[in-house]
Write an enzyme that holds these catalytic residues in place. Structure first.
Site, PDB file in Angstrom:
ATOM      1  N   HIS A 139       0.918  -1.359   0.175  1.00 48.74           N
ATOM      2  CA  HIS A 139       0.033  -0.098   0.094  1.00 48.74           C
ATOM      3  C   HIS A 139       0.736   1.235  -0.066  1.00 48.74           C
ATOM      4  O   HIS A 139       0.488   2.010  -0.815  1.00 48.74           O
ATOM      5  CB  HIS A 139      -0.958  -0.079   1.349  1.00 48.74           C
ATOM      6  CG  HIS A 139      -1.704   0.953   1.407  1.00 48.74           C
ATOM      7  ND1 HIS A 139      -2.753   1.642   0.913  1.00 48.74           N
ATOM      8  CD2 HIS A 139      -1.390   2.359   2.082  1.00 48.74           C
ATOM      9  CE1 HIS A 139      -3.219   2.698   1.517  1.00 48.74           C
ATOM     10  NE2 HIS A 139      -2.017   3.206   2.258  1.00 48.74           N
ATOM     11  N   GLU A 140       1.860   1.241   0.794  1.00 51.01           N
ATOM     12  CA  GLU A 140       2.847   2.462   0.824  1.00 51.01           C
ATOM     13  C   GLU A 140       3.576   2.559  -0.579  1.00 51.01           C
ATOM     14  O   GLU A 140       3.786   3.785  -0.796  1.00 51.01           O
ATOM     15  CB  GLU A 140       3.725   2.402   2.149  1.00 51.01           C
ATOM     16  CG  GLU A 140       3.160   2.179   3.417  1.00 51.01           C
ATOM     17  CD  GLU A 140       1.962   3.439   3.801  1.00 51.01           C
ATOM     18  OE1 GLU A 140       2.207   4.355   3.094  1.00 51.01           O
ATOM     19  OE2 GLU A 140       1.123   3.405   4.303  1.00 51.01           O
TER      20      GLU A 140
ATOM     21  N   HIS B  94       1.446   4.322  -2.892  1.00 53.78           N
ATOM     22  CA  HIS B  94       1.520   5.586  -2.821  1.00 53.78           C
ATOM     23  C   HIS B  94       2.601   6.392  -3.633  1.00 53.78           C
ATOM     24  O   HIS B  94       2.744   7.473  -4.289  1.00 53.78           O
ATOM     25  CB  HIS B  94       1.517   6.167  -1.501  1.00 53.78           C
ATOM     26  CG  HIS B  94       0.204   6.202  -0.676  1.00 53.78           C
ATOM     27  ND1 HIS B  94      -0.705   6.691  -1.277  1.00 53.78           N
ATOM     28  CD2 HIS B  94      -0.221   5.623   0.660  1.00 53.78           C
ATOM     29  CE1 HIS B  94      -1.740   6.444  -0.384  1.00 53.78           C
ATOM     30  NE2 HIS B  94      -1.316   5.791   0.389  1.00 53.78           N
TER      31      HIS B  94
ATOM     32  N   GLU C 168      -6.341   7.009  -0.877  1.00 53.82           N
ATOM     33  CA  GLU C 168      -6.360   5.844   0.009  1.00 53.82           C
ATOM     34  C   GLU C 168      -7.090   4.659  -0.599  1.00 53.82           C
ATOM     35  O   GLU C 168      -6.145   3.589  -0.962  1.00 53.82           O
ATOM     36  CB  GLU C 168      -6.935   6.036   1.421  1.00 53.82           C
ATOM     37  CG  GLU C 168      -6.234   7.047   2.197  1.00 53.82           C
ATOM     38  CD  GLU C 168      -4.757   6.353   2.564  1.00 53.82           C
ATOM     39  OE1 GLU C 168      -4.631   5.292   2.768  1.00 53.82           O
ATOM     40  OE2 GLU C 168      -3.782   7.208   2.643  1.00 53.82           O
TER      41      GLU C 168
END
Length: 297
Positions: A141-142, A145, A212
């Site tokens: 997930h990070e 980003h 998100e």
């Protein structure tokens, strides 16, 4: 097709960043105008330009310093380092810096102005609470980003919202003066000082929430199983909402950068109204649906 979509996303994020810079700068200039008339407006204009440039070049080191994150090497954290390296390869990204925050609360974030100047940070708590697959989902997930270049936008939003809030507080305590002939309308000034920080905060939150979902989806693809991230979010959410403690190094200005809002457990009604993150249950539901579409368990 995948490369075309990637290019569209990158262009949209660049446009979003520019719009954010302009909008936040306008709010800062309005405050400057109320405090010091034309002189104050000019000062805030140059200050906003300088701060945007500083945010661009120094955002990664600044956020890491604020959070108390310490960079680790392959020798110091071999399993964590190897996991980040594997996920970065899957995402087609350069190897980011790997950092650890000494804190019991499970959480993680990424920072850096672009993929070549990125870092991912995890708390010691998340390595204790989550298993290997769940940590891989969080880190994916990070890295999403990073790949989508969300970090620069978030950092600029955080820093400018903080400056606007401080400027408004300064004006409320010390008053303002104008070098204009007509002076300052006191009602308009008071309204601006109240509404400007709220507007800045709402802009920051809207940007944070919208990014998100995209990072969740892309993170699920990077790690290969969206259920890994869904399971990790469930554990982190449970811990944060049932704890009265927060990350000692967490600040409201950087809360939007963490995978789960580190202040979720305090003032729940207020944090849901002014949340930097979408509802975790909705995020988990979307990830479960994505896993079904990918036919993984």
């Amino acid at each position: 097709m995948r490369y075309i979509l990637g290019g569209i996303i990158m262009n949209m994020n660049n446009i979003k960043t520019v719009m954010l810079m302009v909008l936040m700068a306008v709010i800062m200039m309005l405050i400057g105008g109320l405090v010091g008339g034309r002189t104050g407006l000019t000062i805030m204009l140059f200050f906003s330009i300088a701060m945007n440039l500083y945010s661009y070049w120094c955002s990664d080191s600044l956020v890491l310093r604020w959070s108390g994150a310490q960079e680790v090497t392959r020798e110091e954290a071999p399993q964590l380092y190897a996991l980040v390296e594997n996920l970065a390869n899957r995402a087609g990204l350069p190897m980011p810096k790997v950092c650890i925050i000494d804190a019991d609360e499970p959480n993680a974030f990424a920072t850096g102005r672009n993929p070549n100047h990125a870092a991912v940070a995890v708390t010691t708590g998340i390595m204790r609470v989550l298993d290997y697959n769940e940590i891989s989902g969080v880190l994916a997930h990070e890295l999403a980003h990073v790949k989508n270049r969300d970090i620069l936008t978030s950092t600029i939003a955080s820093m400018m919202a903080t400056v606007i809030s401080y400027a408004a507080q300064f004006f409320m305590f010390f008053g303002g003066s104008s070098d204009d002939d007509d002076g300052v309308n006191p009602i308009a000034a008071i309204a601006m000082m109240i509404l400007a920080p709220i507007a800045a905060m709402l802009i920051q939150m809207a940007i944070s929430r919208s990014r998100e979902y995209e990072a969740d989806h892309d993170g699920g693809e990077i790690c290969g199983n969206p259920n890994y991230l869904a399971d990790g979010l469930e554990k982190i959410e449970y811990y944060v909402t049932h704890s009265q403690e927060t990350l000692p190094s967490a600040k409201p200005a950087t809360a939007n950068m963490y995978i789960v809002n580190p202040f979720e457990g305090t003032g729940k009604a207020l944090t849901k109204l002014f949340s930097t993150h979408p509802d975790t249950a909705e995020r988990i539901a979307r990830l479960r649906e994505q896993a079904r579409e990918m036919r993984v368990r």
